[in-house]
Write a protein that holds these residues in place. Structure first.
Motif, PDB file in Angstrom:
ATOM      1  N   LYS A   1      56.060 -53.145  64.978  1.00  0.00           N
ATOM      2  CA  LYS A   1      57.517 -53.043  65.095  1.00  0.00           C
ATOM      3  C   LYS A   1      58.140 -52.692  63.741  1.00  0.00           C
ATOM      4  O   LYS A   1      57.843 -53.310  62.732  1.00  0.00           O
ATOM      5  N   TYR A   2      59.024 -51.687  63.766  1.00  0.00           N
ATOM      6  CA  TYR A   2      59.758 -51.237  62.583  1.00  0.00           C
ATOM      7  C   TYR A   2      61.248 -51.269  62.944  1.00  0.00           C
ATOM      8  O   TYR A   2      61.630 -50.782  64.004  1.00  0.00           O
ATOM      9  N   VAL A   3      62.081 -51.850  62.053  1.00  0.00           N
ATOM     10  CA  VAL A   3      63.476 -52.113  62.413  1.00  0.00           C
ATOM     11  C   VAL A   3      64.428 -51.631  61.317  1.00  0.00           C
ATOM     12  O   VAL A   3      64.138 -51.734  60.122  1.00  0.00           O
ATOM     13  N   LEU A   4      65.582 -51.127  61.766  1.00  0.00           N
ATOM     14  CA  LEU A   4      66.687 -50.779  60.871  1.00  0.00           C
ATOM     15  C   LEU A   4      67.947 -51.433  61.427  1.00  0.00           C
ATOM     16  O   LEU A   4      68.275 -51.248  62.606  1.00  0.00           O
ATOM     17  N   GLU A   5      68.627 -52.203  60.585  1.00  0.00           N
ATOM     18  CA  GLU A   5      69.915 -52.806  60.964  1.00  0.00           C
ATOM     19  C   GLU A   5      71.014 -51.853  60.523  1.00  0.00           C
ATOM     20  O   GLU A   5      71.037 -51.402  59.378  1.00  0.00           O
ATOM     21  N   LYS A   6      71.944 -51.539  61.431  1.00  0.00           N
ATOM     22  CA  LYS A   6      72.975 -50.543  61.153  1.00  0.00           C
ATOM     23  C   LYS A   6      74.286 -50.943  61.802  1.00  0.00           C
ATOM     24  O   LYS A   6      74.308 -51.489  62.907  1.00  0.00           O
ATOM     25  N   THR A   7      75.385 -50.684  61.108  1.00  0.00           N
ATOM     26  CA  THR A   7      76.724 -50.871  61.656  1.00  0.00           C
ATOM     27  C   THR A   7      77.416 -49.517  61.637  1.00  0.00           C
ATOM     28  O   THR A   7      77.448 -48.855  60.601  1.00  0.00           O
ATOM     29  N   PHE A   8      77.973 -49.117  62.765  1.00  0.00           N
ATOM     30  CA  PHE A   8      78.644 -47.831  62.882  1.00  0.00           C
ATOM     31  C   PHE A   8      80.143 -48.027  62.652  1.00  0.00           C
ATOM     32  O   PHE A   8      80.778 -48.861  63.308  1.00  0.00           O
TER      33      PHE A   8
ATOM     34  N   SER B   1      78.543 -33.822  58.322  1.00  0.00           N
ATOM     35  CA  SER B   1      78.579 -34.667  57.120  1.00  0.00           C
ATOM     36  C   SER B   1      78.125 -36.099  57.427  1.00  0.00           C
ATOM     37  O   SER B   1      77.751 -36.838  56.519  1.00  0.00           O
ATOM     38  N   ALA B   2      78.163 -36.481  58.697  1.00  0.00           N
ATOM     39  CA  ALA B   2      77.731 -37.840  59.095  1.00  0.00           C
ATOM     40  C   ALA B   2      76.262 -37.782  59.498  1.00  0.00           C
ATOM     41  O   ALA B   2      75.921 -37.800  60.668  1.00  0.00           O
ATOM     42  N   HIS B   3      75.403 -37.705  58.484  1.00  0.00           N
ATOM     43  CA  HIS B   3      73.966 -37.576  58.714  1.00  0.00           C
ATOM     44  C   HIS B   3      73.232 -38.396  57.651  1.00  0.00           C
ATOM     45  O   HIS B   3      73.533 -38.298  56.468  1.00  0.00           O
ATOM     46  N   GLU B   4      72.291 -39.226  58.097  1.00  0.00           N
ATOM     47  CA  GLU B   4      71.511 -40.005  57.140  1.00  0.00           C
ATOM     48  C   GLU B   4      70.099 -40.227  57.662  1.00  0.00           C
ATOM     49  O   GLU B   4      69.847 -40.145  58.860  1.00  0.00           O
ATOM     50  N   LYS B   5      69.187 -40.484  56.739  1.00  0.00           N
ATOM     51  CA  LYS B   5      67.793 -40.753  57.073  1.00  0.00           C
ATOM     52  C   LYS B   5      67.368 -41.943  56.227  1.00  0.00           C
ATOM     53  O   LYS B   5      67.383 -41.880  54.996  1.00  0.00           O
ATOM     54  N   VAL B   6      67.010 -43.060  56.906  1.00  0.00           N
ATOM     55  CA  VAL B   6      66.743 -44.323  56.226  1.00  0.00           C
ATOM     56  C   VAL B   6      65.388 -44.875  56.665  1.00  0.00           C
ATOM     57  O   VAL B   6      65.032 -44.793  57.846  1.00  0.00           O
ATOM     58  N   ALA B   7      64.660 -45.464  55.728  1.00  0.00           N
ATOM     59  CA  ALA B   7      63.361 -46.072  56.051  1.00  0.00           C
ATOM     60  C   ALA B   7      63.579 -47.332  56.879  1.00  0.00           C
ATOM     61  O   ALA B   7      64.461 -48.144  56.588  1.00  0.00           O
ATOM     62  N   ALA B   8      62.764 -47.497  57.919  1.00  0.00           N
ATOM     63  CA  ALA B   8      62.802 -48.709  58.737  1.00  0.00           C
ATOM     64  C   ALA B   8      61.895 -49.750  58.083  1.00  0.00           C
ATOM     65  O   ALA B   8      60.909 -49.414  57.427  1.00  0.00           O
ATOM     66  N   GLU B   9      62.226 -51.005  58.276  1.00  0.00           N
ATOM     67  CA  GLU B   9      61.452 -52.106  57.687  1.00  0.00           C
ATOM     68  C   GLU B   9      60.308 -52.500  58.625  1.00  0.00           C
ATOM     69  O   GLU B   9      60.518 -52.696  59.822  1.00  0.00           O
TER      70      GLU B   9
END
Length: 137
Positions: free
Chosen positions: A101-108, A87-95
């Motif tokens: 360089k492509y970046v995703l900011e994430k907090t776990f 259930s802990a699964h996601e797919k997000v576009a990187a900026e």
């Protein structure tokens, strides 16, 4: 006279058929550059390297092709899946930050081991390098 017209018609058909079989080395209708077929190189990393719950992480994907930075990838997605928890699964576009360089900011929010997969599509190519990220308390 009738045989002459028939023979001329057959010869024209043969000429048209051979003209259609000519060699064409281009990629008509495919809209591809020769360089588009060079393999993509994708480097997946994050900072900080040691990640704690609640801490912001910068997941970075650097894309190059034949030592040139790819600024216009068709798609760069980051897939995050926690091991043992479907259930802990996601797919997000990187900026796109430019310069390849492509970046995703994430907090776990939870500790555990996560599979981080970058899905990079550029022209006809798609690559998906995966690395393991451990988040601690």
């Amino acid at each position: 006279m009738k045989n002459r017209w028939w023979l001329m018609g057959v010869m024209l058909l043969v000429v048209f058929a051979l003209a259609g079989c000519g060699s064409n080395t281009g990629h008509d209708g495919m809209n591809m550059d020769e360089g588009m077929m060079d393999p993509l190189s994708v480097d997946l990393s994050w900072t900080p390297e040691q990640v704690k719950v609640g801490q912001q992480v910068s997941i970075e994907v650097n894309v190059t092709q034949k030592d040139k930075k790819v600024d216009k990838a068709d798609e760069v997605m980051i897939e995050i899946a926690k091991e043992g928890d479907s259930s802990a699964h996601e797919k997000v576009a990187a900026e796109n930050k430019g310069d390849g360089k492509y970046v995703l900011e994430k907090t776990f929010a939870n500790d555990g081991t996560y599979s981080i997969t970058s899905h990079v599509t550029y022209g006809p190519q798609h690559t998906m390098p995966t690395k393991k990220l451990t988040v601690s308390k």
